[in-house]
Scaffold this motif. Structure first.
Motif: not given
Length: 183
Positions: A106-131
């Protein structure tokens, strides 16, 4: 500036505008922000994992900050670290879950001039194998703040290591160069 000229630039040139004219930043200055009301910088395994990932790739840690789970403090710290002349990428760890004191997203979101949704998507994809399906509670996000890529990772050491080693360090130089490029 030609692509050949930038190979001769040292880290000290980050104070100048020269690096804004080529795409990839070769030696990054990383800003690491640990969001925690219970940790200290001496007891920060997630921050240590992020620092180690940057250093192993030949980059430098320009600053490490620790900030409590407080919206205004997290927002101000992310903004201030992103503005630093010696910082090419910011990585925060902590505060991305779903508890009431998890306020990093919530604190970071208003600061973003552009968002990089692929980061969260890829991070969650890689994390799935672990959690496994617990990834649904992971709100890792990234965006551009003051021309600097900012990545917000969960607070666990494993999540920080995974995000830094597998996604952030390989892409931060390219993103930093693009985000600061002047046409």
């Amino acid at each position: 500036m030609s692509d050949h000229e930038h190979d001769d630039h040292e880290h000290d040139d980050h104070e100048h505008d020269d690096h804004h004219h080529h795409h990839d930043v070769e030696t990054l200055g990383a800003g690491i922000v640990t969001v925690s009301s219970s940790r200290t910088l001496d007891d920060d395994p997630a921050g240590d994992a992020i620092a180690a990932a940057f250093e192993a790739a030949g980059h430098e840690v320009a600053t490490r900050e620790l900030v409590p789970d407080d919206y205004d403090r997290v927002q101000a710290t992310l903004r201030n670290v992103a503005r630093r002349g010696d910082v090419d990428a910011v990585v925060s760890t902590g505060g991305t879950g779903v508890t009431p004191d998890d306020v990093t997203v919530e604190a970071a979101d208003p600061l973003f001039e552009k968002t990089l949704p692929g980061f969260g998507e890829l991070f969650r994809r890689l994390s799935y194998d672990e959690i496994g399906t617990r990834i649904v509670g992971t709100r890792a996000v990234a965006g551009i703040v003051e021309g600097t890529p900012v990545f917000c990772l969960p607070g666990s050491e494993n999540a920080a290591r995974l995000g830094a080693e597998e996604v952030i360090v390989p892409e931060a130089g390219h993103l930093s160069g693009l985000a600061t490029r002047e046409e």
